[in-house]
Write an enzyme that holds these catalytic residues in place. Structure first.
Site, mmCIF file in Angstrom:
data_model
loop_
_atom_site.group_PDB
_atom_site.id
_atom_site.type_symbol
_atom_site.label_atom_id
_atom_site.label_comp_id
_atom_site.label_asym_id
_atom_site.label_seq_id
_atom_site.Cartn_x
_atom_site.Cartn_y
_atom_site.Cartn_z
ATOM 1 N N ASP A 178 51.830 84.784 124.895
ATOM 2 C CA ASP A 178 50.913 83.728 125.426
ATOM 3 C C ASP A 178 50.047 83.181 124.035
ATOM 4 O OD1 ASP A 178 49.713 82.250 127.385
ATOM 5 O OD2 ASP A 178 47.817 83.489 127.710
ATOM 6 N N LYS B 33 46.939 81.172 122.287
ATOM 7 C CA LYS B 33 45.742 80.867 122.772
ATOM 8 C C LYS B 33 45.094 80.000 121.214
ATOM 9 C CE LYS B 33 45.659 82.476 126.705
ATOM 10 N NZ LYS B 33 45.543 81.811 127.838
ATOM 11 N N ASP C 149 53.703 80.684 128.866
ATOM 12 C CA ASP C 149 54.200 80.006 127.759
ATOM 13 C C ASP C 149 55.432 80.243 126.965
ATOM 14 O OD1 ASP C 149 51.889 78.906 127.806
ATOM 15 O OD2 ASP C 149 50.529 80.322 126.302
#
EC number: 3.1.-.-
Length: 347
Positions: A259, A261, A246
């Protein structure tokens, strides 16, 4: 005198004589009992090995009080069932397994440039399809490896959640629900990319459904600077796996693989993120062994954003924690390769 009366008087005289001589009474009774016992039939208890159970009989008959005391119960259990074998306590955890093919998280052969000399006009953004084409589709992705080696307990809870959702929404409703989640996550990542690049910031209309997620991560974005890559593919040259990272940027002066989420439920602890820490470790190892990146990373960050706009939870992974999950990732990678080899043999 009649004969019957004579018999009656004779019996009374015998009884009176016996009572007058009490010393003969025990002998009389004993003799009578002996005579009576001779008339009894054979008893099966005579065949029991009385010497074998002599101690038990003596123990039971020696005391007038109940023998069922705690000490006595333990002795009886020990006699009947043997010694107690103590099981391992819950605190005794097995030693962690070590990967058979251990590869360091960092690359000792890679020359990394200082962070101030790795700035680019635009962050790196290597497309994953190009990497798949290069490898002819034979190199697995991090996501695929984790899915096919998911622990049984985790797979059980995931399947139970899926079945519960299908019961509530139906097959078609569940498919629409998962598609909506995927679409929201994709929109969230796209707008995050725009924000991090500072392109048309504040002028671009925010996509509907993503505003809550963006509000959730605002306090995190203020701590992120120096973006090095966005939605960029990585390839571990030695272990041969691919991934799509990412973001790589500095978070509080630490270069991290980040990352993003989304979640409908709070995840305040890193254990709530399931395999995400292993995913972060896998990406870090791949970046460090990918020549397209002239830097190395040794930290990670998981950011869990919420649709209602509540502050996102951040889970920072320092070098030691990354090494811990790197070893776990190597074990999962070995498990994947072993399953693949067994499947190929069966074909």
């Amino acid at each position: 005198m009649k004969p019957l009366q004579q018999i009656h008087l004779t019996c009374r005289r015998i009884i009176r004589d016996v009572l007058q001589h009490k010393s003969f009474l025990p002998a009389f009774i004993s003799t009578s009992c002996t005579c009576l016992s001779r008339k009894k039939k054979h008893n099966g208890y005579d065949e029991v090995n009385q010497a074998k159970y002599e101690g038990l009989v003596r123990t039971v008959t020696a005391s007038r009080i109940s023998p069922q005391t705690p000490d006595r119960l333990f002795e009886e259990d020990n006699f009947l069932f043997g010694k107690v074998v103590k099981s391992k306590t819950a605190t005794q955890t097995p030693e962690p397994k070590a990967p058979q093919n251990w590869v360091p998280l960092s690359n000792p052969n890679k020359v990394s440039l200082p962070l101030e000399k790795t700035d680019f006009d635009l962050p790196l953004k290597i497309s994953l399809p190009a990497r798949n084409h290069m490898a002819n589709g034979t190199i697995p992705s991090v996501t695929r490896i984790l899915q096919q080696t998911m622990p049984m307990e985790q797979a059980f809870y995931l399947e139970r959640w899926k079945q519960r959702m299908i019961m509530e929404l139906g097959e078609q409703g569940f498919a629409e629900y998962t598609a909506a989640l995927f679409s929201q996550g994709k929109q969230f990542h796209m707008q995050l990319e725009d924000l991090l690049l500072a392109l048309d910031h504040g002028k671009k209309e925010e996509p509907e459904g993503s505003t809550g997620y963006l509000s959730s991560v605002q306090h995190v974005l203020t701590d992120i600077i120096g973006v090095k890559s966005l939605e960029s593919a990585v390839h571990h040259s030695e272990l041969q796996y691919l991934g799509l990272v990412d973001c790589v940027a500095e978070y509080r002066q630490k270069l991290c693989v980040i990352d993003w989420k989304t979640s409908e439920k709070p995840k305040p602890y890193i254990r709530d993120t399931f395999d995400n820490p292993l995913q972060i470790a896998a990406y870090i190892g791949a970046i460090n062994h990918d020549n397209n990146y002239n830097f190395q990373v040794n930290c990670g960050l998981i950011v869990v954003a919420y649709k209602d706009g509540s502050p996102a939870h951040t889970h920072f992974m320092d070098t030691d924690l990354c090494l811990h999950f790197w070893n776990k990732w190597l074990l999962r990678l070995e498990e994947y390769k072993k399953k693949k080899e067994e499947k190929e043999k069966q074909q």
